[in-house]
Design a protein around this motif. Structure first.
Motif, PDB file in Angstrom:
ATOM      1  N   ILE A 104       0.842  -1.209   0.000  1.00 23.34           N
ATOM      2  CA  ILE A 104       0.000   0.000   0.000  1.00 23.34           C
ATOM      3  C   ILE A 104       0.874   1.255   0.000  1.00 23.34           C
ATOM      4  O   ILE A 104       0.581   2.248  -0.690  1.00 23.34           O
ATOM      5  CB  ILE A 104      -0.951  -0.014   1.221  1.00 23.34           C
ATOM      6  CG1 ILE A 104      -1.986  -1.130   1.060  1.00 23.34           C
ATOM      7  CG2 ILE A 104      -1.635   1.325   1.398  1.00 23.34           C
ATOM      8  CD1 ILE A 104      -2.850  -1.352   2.276  1.00 23.34           C
ATOM      9  N   THR A 105       1.984   1.213   0.787  1.00 24.80           N
ATOM     10  CA  THR A 105       2.893   2.365   0.828  1.00 24.80           C
ATOM     11  C   THR A 105       3.520   2.616  -0.537  1.00 24.80           C
ATOM     12  O   THR A 105       3.607   3.773  -0.996  1.00 24.80           O
ATOM     13  CB  THR A 105       3.998   2.105   1.871  1.00 24.80           C
ATOM     14  OG1 THR A 105       3.397   1.825   3.134  1.00 24.80           O
ATOM     15  CG2 THR A 105       4.916   3.306   2.010  1.00 24.80           C
ATOM     16  N   GLN A 106       3.943   1.529  -1.202  1.00 26.12           N
ATOM     17  CA  GLN A 106       4.532   1.670  -2.531  1.00 26.12           C
ATOM     18  C   GLN A 106       3.532   2.214  -3.537  1.00 26.12           C
ATOM     19  O   GLN A 106       3.856   3.053  -4.384  1.00 26.12           O
ATOM     20  CB  GLN A 106       5.077   0.308  -3.000  1.00 26.12           C
ATOM     21  CG  GLN A 106       6.240  -0.222  -2.178  1.00 26.12           C
ATOM     22  CD  GLN A 106       7.434   0.705  -2.214  1.00 26.12           C
ATOM     23  OE1 GLN A 106       7.834   1.191  -3.276  1.00 26.12           O
ATOM     24  NE2 GLN A 106       7.991   0.982  -1.041  1.00 26.12           N
ATOM     25  N   PHE A 107       2.297   1.716  -3.432  1.00 20.99           N
ATOM     26  CA  PHE A 107       1.269   2.196  -4.351  1.00 20.99           C
ATOM     27  C   PHE A 107       0.971   3.670  -4.112  1.00 20.99           C
ATOM     28  O   PHE A 107       0.744   4.450  -5.044  1.00 20.99           O
ATOM     29  CB  PHE A 107      -0.008   1.366  -4.171  1.00 20.99           C
ATOM     30  CG  PHE A 107      -1.125   1.758  -5.106  1.00 20.99           C
ATOM     31  CD1 PHE A 107      -1.073   1.429  -6.450  1.00 20.99           C
ATOM     32  CD2 PHE A 107      -2.214   2.483  -4.640  1.00 20.99           C
ATOM     33  CE1 PHE A 107      -2.098   1.796  -7.306  1.00 20.99           C
ATOM     34  CE2 PHE A 107      -3.239   2.851  -5.486  1.00 20.99           C
ATOM     35  CZ  PHE A 107      -3.181   2.508  -6.830  1.00 20.99           C
ATOM     36  N   SER A 108       0.994   4.076  -2.835  1.00 17.18           N
ATOM     37  CA  SER A 108       0.779   5.489  -2.513  1.00 17.18           C
ATOM     38  C   SER A 108       1.877   6.354  -3.120  1.00 17.18           C
ATOM     39  O   SER A 108       1.600   7.443  -3.656  1.00 17.18           O
ATOM     40  CB  SER A 108       0.736   5.662  -0.996  1.00 17.18           C
ATOM     41  OG  SER A 108       0.622   7.026  -0.647  1.00 17.18           O
ATOM     42  N   ASN A 109       3.112   5.860  -3.093  1.00 19.16           N
ATOM     43  CA  ASN A 109       4.226   6.598  -3.703  1.00 19.16           C
ATOM     44  C   ASN A 109       4.058   6.698  -5.210  1.00 19.16           C
ATOM     45  O   ASN A 109       4.369   7.730  -5.821  1.00 19.16           O
ATOM     46  CB  ASN A 109       5.545   5.920  -3.369  1.00 19.16           C
ATOM     47  CG  ASN A 109       5.861   5.982  -1.886  1.00 19.16           C
ATOM     48  OD1 ASN A 109       5.368   6.869  -1.171  1.00 19.16           O
ATOM     49  ND2 ASN A 109       6.665   5.038  -1.400  1.00 19.16           N
ATOM     50  N   VAL A 110       3.571   5.600  -5.817  1.00 15.92           N
ATOM     51  CA  VAL A 110       3.340   5.603  -7.264  1.00 15.92           C
ATOM     52  C   VAL A 110       2.277   6.632  -7.640  1.00 15.92           C
ATOM     53  O   VAL A 110       2.421   7.402  -8.608  1.00 15.92           O
ATOM     54  CB  VAL A 110       2.931   4.190  -7.736  1.00 15.92           C
ATOM     55  CG1 VAL A 110       2.388   4.239  -9.166  1.00 15.92           C
ATOM     56  CG2 VAL A 110       4.119   3.257  -7.675  1.00 15.92           C
ATOM     57  N   VAL A 111       1.193   6.664  -6.867  1.00 17.44           N
ATOM     58  CA  VAL A 111       0.120   7.627  -7.153  1.00 17.44           C
ATOM     59  C   VAL A 111       0.620   9.057  -6.983  1.00 17.44           C
ATOM     60  O   VAL A 111       0.298   9.962  -7.773  1.00 17.44           O
ATOM     61  CB  VAL A 111      -1.095   7.352  -6.237  1.00 17.44           C
ATOM     62  CG1 VAL A 111      -2.144   8.447  -6.383  1.00 17.44           C
ATOM     63  CG2 VAL A 111      -1.710   5.999  -6.560  1.00 17.44           C
TER      64      VAL A 111
END
Length: 455
Positions: A104-111
């Motif tokens: 989830i943290t990685q996806f938040s960074n991607v967004v």
């Protein structure tokens, strides 16, 4: 039982009398922990008394918090194992949640990165694909990044300290020669850190102690009991070693309980140990073969399982058992015949069984066994077939495609050498009656001239 109870009561009465009688104290005796100067100093004696009172108070607290009555030990062990299982389940779930948090943290960074670009769908797809690729390439880095989020886990450090203390306590008991207590302590260890081959070899090195149960047997018995109660898989090696240990102490009853009542991981080595125990205990031959058969069946050694049935004079049962599986190599059937030779078994292996073709060629099998100490069984089988009025011998010879005419001729010669002239003549007459077979006289000169052509 009544005499035993009375004896225990007497001992308790004597012990209570001994404890109640006042001990004589020598006032001139040196006080442990103090030198002669401090023994005469009131301040030093006061401090020492306070220290002793503190230790006594701590011991009373320990008696209430760290120790339980022996009769409650089994219940506490079950609770401990249940708690350990729940903790392991919670830890597995915790790892999943940690990994989920990481993604989830990685996806938040991607967004967040995508919002600073042109915000096209193609750009978002490329960023997500790059995130997935990075995750695959650096699995170790993923675990490190997860653990960095949770830098300190006090429970794990405390657990490590407890495990070290547990090992040290075991070593202390073992070094003092309290092997029974050490064995019970080892099998009840958390996370099974003392349930392994190294500890087993340590107990094996102790050897027998006069007047006491073998320490290795105490450890093995506790090992199997605790693992089956907690449904913890015990390795095939440890199971086999436990069985060997019990048999070395002539505890066939213990092995019988393990094999018939418990769901253990058996190996061929365990079956061999029980099978060979017949040579030691002649009074329980049938029980040993039955137990060995169960072990062989569970570990997939089906040929040896059939051998155990044959050893119990259950040849038909062995044939039914063998036909439940795929065709075995010829060497396995020959091993079966050599290990438990009998005319009945040889006949079952070389003839049809319940509508299924024979597993062995009669001629090839006879040629294999006639040159061994099992020759007599082959000759008896041929004599029985020769007496049969239905012509079974001729049918078997004709239908045997694996054995040539020369092979059967050799069998006939062996019968003649074994003083079975009638049987030898019968075989020769059956061969001569077949189409395409011509008997060449020994004194025929033309046959001798053409002998090199046929050979």
């Amino acid at each position: 039982m009544e005499s035993l109870i009375q004896k225990i009561r007497t001992l308790r009465t004597e012990a209570s009398k001994a404890s109640s009688s006042p001990k004589k104290i020598n006032p001139a005796k040196h006080i442990p922990g103090l030198n002669q100067k401090d023994s005469l100093d009131i301040d030093a004696l006061t401090k020492h008394l306070a220290l002793l009172q503190k230790k006594a108070k701590e011991l009373k607290v320990d008696m209430l918090t760290k120790y339980i009555p022996l009769e409650n030990l089994e219940g506490v062990q079950v609770d401990l194992l249940r708690a350990l299982a729940e903790r392991e389940k919670a830890e597995a779930e915790n790892e999943k949640l940690k990994f989920c948090f990481y993604r989830i943290t990685q996806f938040s960074n991607v967004v967040g990165t995508w919002e600073n670009t042109d915000k096209s769908v193609e750009t978002l797809q490329n960023l997500l694909l790059q995130m997935i690729e990075n995750e695959k390439e650096a699995k170790g880095a993923v675990a490190t990044s997860i653990s960095s989020v949770f830098e300190r886990d006090p429970s794990k450090s405390k657990e490590a300290e407890d495990l070290i203390e547990y090992i040290e306590r075991f070593n202390e008991l073992f070094s003092r020669g309290q092997y029974e207590a050490a064995a019970i302590f080892a099998v009840n260890c958390p996370r099974g850190i003392l349930r392994n081959e190294e500890i087993l070899e340590k107990f094996r090195a102790v050897g027998p102690i006069k007047g006491k149960t073998l320490p290795l047997l105490i450890y093995c018995e506790g090992l199997i009991n605790i693992c089956t109660a907690a449904k913890y898989p015990l390795s095939e090696y440890l199971t086999a070693e436990a069985i060997k240990c019990a048999l070395s102490e002539r505890r066939l009853d213990l092995v019988m309980y393990w094999v018939t009542q418990l769901d253990l991981a058996f190996s061929e080595a365990a079956g061999d140990a029980i099978y060979q125990y017949v040579d030691v205990d002649k009074h329980h031959v049938s029980q040993c073969y039955a137990l060995a058969q169960i072990v062989y069946s569970k570990c997939g050694a089906h040929t040896k399982a059939a051998l155990c049935l044959c050893k119990q004079d259950q040849v038909f049962g062995a044939m039914d058992y063998l036909h439940q599986f795929k065709h075995f190599p010829t060497e396995d059937y020959i091993f079966l015949m050599k290990s438990c030779p009998s005319v009945q078994l040889l006949r079952c292996l070389t003839q049809e069984w319940d509508g299924k073709p024979a597993v062995l060629s009669l001629g090839t099998t006879l040629l294999t066994l006639l040159g061994t100490e099992h020759k007599i069984y082959c000759l008896r089988l041929l004599e029985e077939l020769a007496k049969d009025e239905r012509g079974d011998l001729e049918k078997l010879i004709v239908s045997d495609s694996d054995c040539t005419v020369e092979g059967w001729k050799k069998i006939a010669e062996i019968c003649l050498d074994s003083r079975r002239e009638k049987l030898s003549k019968l075989l020769i007459s059956i061969l001569a009656a077949q189409e395409g077979v011509v008997e060449v006289p020994l004194d025929d000169e033309d046959a001798k001239l053409m002998e090199h052509v046929f050979w």
